[in-house]
Scaffold this motif. Structure first.
Motif, PDB file in Angstrom:
ATOM      1  N   ALA A 160       0.907  -1.280  -0.105  1.00  0.00           N
ATOM      2  CA  ALA A 160      -0.095  -0.021   0.097  1.00  0.00           C
ATOM      3  C   ALA A 160       0.784   1.216  -0.077  1.00  0.00           C
ATOM      4  O   ALA A 160       0.523   2.391  -0.347  1.00  0.00           O
ATOM      5  CB  ALA A 160      -1.069   0.036   1.155  1.00  0.00           C
ATOM      6  N   GLY A 161       2.065   0.993   0.338  1.00  0.00           N
ATOM      7  CA  GLY A 161       2.870   2.268   0.210  1.00  0.00           C
ATOM      8  C   GLY A 161       4.266   1.986   0.926  1.00  0.00           C
ATOM      9  O   GLY A 161       4.479   0.929   1.563  1.00  0.00           O
ATOM     10  N   ALA A 162       5.226   2.846   1.134  1.00  0.00           N
ATOM     11  CA  ALA A 162       6.413   2.971   1.870  1.00  0.00           C
ATOM     12  C   ALA A 162       6.763   4.126   2.732  1.00  0.00           C
ATOM     13  O   ALA A 162       6.544   5.072   2.092  1.00  0.00           O
ATOM     14  CB  ALA A 162       7.653   2.427   0.934  1.00  0.00           C
ATOM     15  N   VAL A 163       7.090   3.842   4.130  1.00  0.00           N
ATOM     16  CA  VAL A 163       7.581   5.176   4.640  1.00  0.00           C
ATOM     17  C   VAL A 163       9.173   4.830   4.863  1.00  0.00           C
ATOM     18  O   VAL A 163       9.597   3.798   4.933  1.00  0.00           O
ATOM     19  CB  VAL A 163       7.276   4.688   6.111  1.00  0.00           C
ATOM     20  N   VAL A 164       9.752   5.958   4.147  1.00  0.00           N
ATOM     21  CA  VAL A 164      11.244   6.052   4.228  1.00  0.00           C
ATOM     22  C   VAL A 164      11.847   6.922   5.179  1.00  0.00           C
ATOM     23  O   VAL A 164      11.385   8.357   5.123  1.00  0.00           O
ATOM     24  CB  VAL A 164      11.882   6.340   2.648  1.00  0.00           C
ATOM     25  N   ILE A 165      12.804   6.609   6.184  1.00  0.00           N
ATOM     26  CA  ILE A 165      13.277   7.484   7.042  1.00  0.00           C
ATOM     27  C   ILE A 165      14.312   8.215   6.284  1.00  0.00           C
ATOM     28  O   ILE A 165      15.596   7.602   6.138  1.00  0.00           O
ATOM     29  CB  ILE A 165      13.664   6.697   8.239  1.00  0.00           C
ATOM     30  N   THR A 166      14.436   9.564   6.003  1.00  0.00           N
ATOM     31  CA  THR A 166      15.387   9.999   5.149  1.00  0.00           C
ATOM     32  C   THR A 166      15.026  11.832   5.054  1.00  0.00           C
ATOM     33  O   THR A 166      14.084  12.118   5.137  1.00  0.00           O
ATOM     34  CB  THR A 166      15.368   9.656   3.912  1.00  0.00           C
ATOM     35  N   ALA A 167      16.182  12.442   5.128  1.00  0.00           N
ATOM     36  CA  ALA A 167      16.110  13.823   4.925  1.00  0.00           C
ATOM     37  C   ALA A 167      16.570  14.212   3.615  1.00  0.00           C
ATOM     38  O   ALA A 167      17.015  15.659   3.464  1.00  0.00           O
ATOM     39  CB  ALA A 167      16.738  14.727   5.968  1.00  0.00           C
ATOM     40  N   SER A 168      16.798  13.341   2.643  1.00  0.00           N
ATOM     41  CA  SER A 168      17.208  13.482   1.368  1.00  0.00           C
ATOM     42  C   SER A 168      18.568  14.261   1.109  1.00  0.00           C
ATOM     43  O   SER A 168      19.567  13.854   1.637  1.00  0.00           O
ATOM     44  CB  SER A 168      16.050  14.254   0.572  1.00  0.00           C
ATOM     45  N   HIS A 169      18.481  15.491   0.679  1.00  0.00           N
ATOM     46  CA  HIS A 169      19.458  16.301   0.294  1.00  0.00           C
ATOM     47  C   HIS A 169      19.953  17.199   1.673  1.00  0.00           C
ATOM     48  O   HIS A 169      20.776  18.112   1.503  1.00  0.00           O
ATOM     49  CB  HIS A 169      19.214  17.026  -0.737  1.00  0.00           C
TER      50      HIS A 169
END
Length: 481
Positions: A96-105
């Motif tokens: 149904a979706g994905a939670v991703v722990i990240t602050a990217s850039h």
């Protein structure tokens, strides 16, 4: 109390200030409830991933526990991975979706939460607004999650595990002939900026026979003092590497951000190829070498070179606000061949409606191999056809988010008639304010989605004119104009 809001791609905050375990659990529970509401009588499954940042694995575990405790099936990544690998995993595993722990850039003191929807792209605005409403409801009911609340008692919801990396890399090799690139003799430098892309694409290219140099390819949650954003200010090591790399065969470089969903190419002379040039090159390659047709989607802060290439090839152009969720939505609506944004995110039809630098890197290498030309030569050919276009960006830190927003609102509400003696031909307020001048140069001021930064963009025929426009934008922002 932290005001949790989703920006252009997720919620971000400073670790131990507003980005805390309690707030991560709160956001995760709110996401779980929104997903369950959309699933009806079905029990949805959600994937949880993370990058290489400080405590990202621990935050991901906390998010997984919170969602499992709220009644969804959860699988936690076996290791860090690029965000597009998690996006592809959602589609591959029919989650149904994905939670991703990240602050990217963002800088190393930040972390964040992204949510990828069932189609593999960034969550639509309607969904993230629903999550924000759910957060407010949870707080109003005094039901903010606590660690002890999420002990997993029912084995039906035991947290599973999955590998996002190898299936994603296999998919890239289905889409592009990596073996052909390996035989081409092209030498490739990859700056993964201590981020989630380390060792992955480099490994597949080496296996295919390519000569690869990987920079900053180790775990360093503080990013070694490097800002993990692929823009020229932070790409000096890669630029020097490519320019000074002696030996036979063409050479090229690619830089990726912290969660590996943005990229910036570097040509054989160590010159950074702008996102505007990159998107135009992709359009040309996909149409001329791959025979694809369809709409081209770009964010409002992408320059006019893309417009010229789309017009020359007879392709419709769709313009969106900044944020890949808007590009993804437009790509799906118009069955677009490609979409791209100023920050270095690009997607191509036939994969997922999501930024995937791994695929874009391989497509640009494919373009070099098929044409027999260097990246710099390909850019120069476009500029010879359409005229030179130079670009620059200035990030101006202001005292607060409120000051930042007032600046943009003031200029958008009362835009100038002239900029640096040139008449303003068009004013676009789709996202911030973009002023296009009589000679097709433009300057744009826009609030960052996550920091008290005012982003000032400019495009013009020469570097001098770009710098003048950026200086003008800064003066306007500071009330000096």
């Amino acid at each position: 109390m932290t005001d949790i809001r989703f920006g252009t791609d997720g919620w971000r905050g400073i670790i131990a200030d507003d980005f805390t375990f309690a707030n991560v659990r709160l956001v995760a529970q709110a996401i779980a409830r929104r997903v369950r509401a959309d699933a009806g009588d079905q029990t949805p499954s959600i994937l949880v991933g993370h990058d290489t940042r400080f405590l990202s694995r621990e935050f991901a575990r906390a998010a997984a526990e919170a969602m499992a405790g709220d009644g969804v099936q959860v699988s936690l990544t076996a290791a860090f991975a690029p965000t597009p690998a998690f996006s592809y995993a959602v589609v591959r595993l029919q989650a149904a979706g994905a939670v991703v722990i990240t602050a990217s850039h963002n800088p190393g003191e930040y972390n964040g939460v992204k949510f990828k929807s069932s189609f593999g792209g960034s969550a639509p605005v309607a969904f993230t607004r629903g999550v924000e409403e759910e957060i407010r409801r949870l707080r109003a009911e005094s039901r903010e999650p606590r660690a002890e609340k999420f002990e997993i008692r029912n084995s039906k919801f035991e947290i599973g595990s999955f590998d996002p990396c190898e299936p994603w890399l296999d998919r890239l090799e289905e889409l592009v002939d990596v073996a052909r690139i390996g035989r081409s003799g092209i030498r490739v430098a990859l700056d993964v900026m201590y981020g989630a892309g380390q060792g992955l694409l480099a490994g597949r290219l080496r296996r295919a026979g390519a000569t690869v140099r990987e920079l900053h390819g180790e775990i360093n949650p503080g990013f070694g003092g490097l800002h993990p954003e692929p823009i020229p200010a932070y790409m000096g090591a890669l630029m020097d590497c490519v320019k000074g790399w002696e030996g036979p065969g063409p050479r090229v470089g690619f830089a990726f951000d912290g969660d590996c969903d943005r990229l910036a190419p570097v040509d054989e002379d160590g010159i950074v190829v702008t996102p505007h040039q990159t998107l135009a090159l992709l359009v040309r390659h996909l149409v001329q070498q791959r025979g694809m047709r369809g709409a081209v989607v770009k964010s409002v802060n992408i320059g006019h070179l893309v417009d010229a290439e789309a017009e020359a090839l007879g392709l419709p152009l769709v313009v969106t606000p900044v944020g890949f969720k808007f590009i993804a939505e437009a790509m799906r609506k118009h069955d677009a061949v490609v979409g791209g944004e100023e920050s270095g995110g690009f997607a191509v039809r036939g994969h997922i409606p999501e930024r995937d630098p791994g695929l874009i890197t391989l497509l640009l290498l494919e373009c070099m191999e098929m044409t027999g030309k260097s990246l710099g030569t390909l850019v120069r050919e476009m500029e010879a056809q359409y005229g030179p276009r130079r670009y620059g960006r200035l990030d101006l830190r202001l005292p607060s988010l409120e000051v930042r927003d007032r600046v943009v609102a003031s200029i958008a509400g009362s835009p100038p008639d002239r900029v640096l003696s040139l008449p303003v031909r068009h004013v676009e307020t789709m996202d911030g304010v973009k002023l296009t001048l009589a000679d097709h140069s433009w300057v744009m001021l826009r609030a960052s989605g996550t920091e008290p930064l005012l982003r000032i963009y400019a495009e013009a025929p020469t570097e001098g004119e770009v710098n003048a426009l950026l200086t003008w934008g800064r003066a306007m922002a500071l009330g000096e104009e």
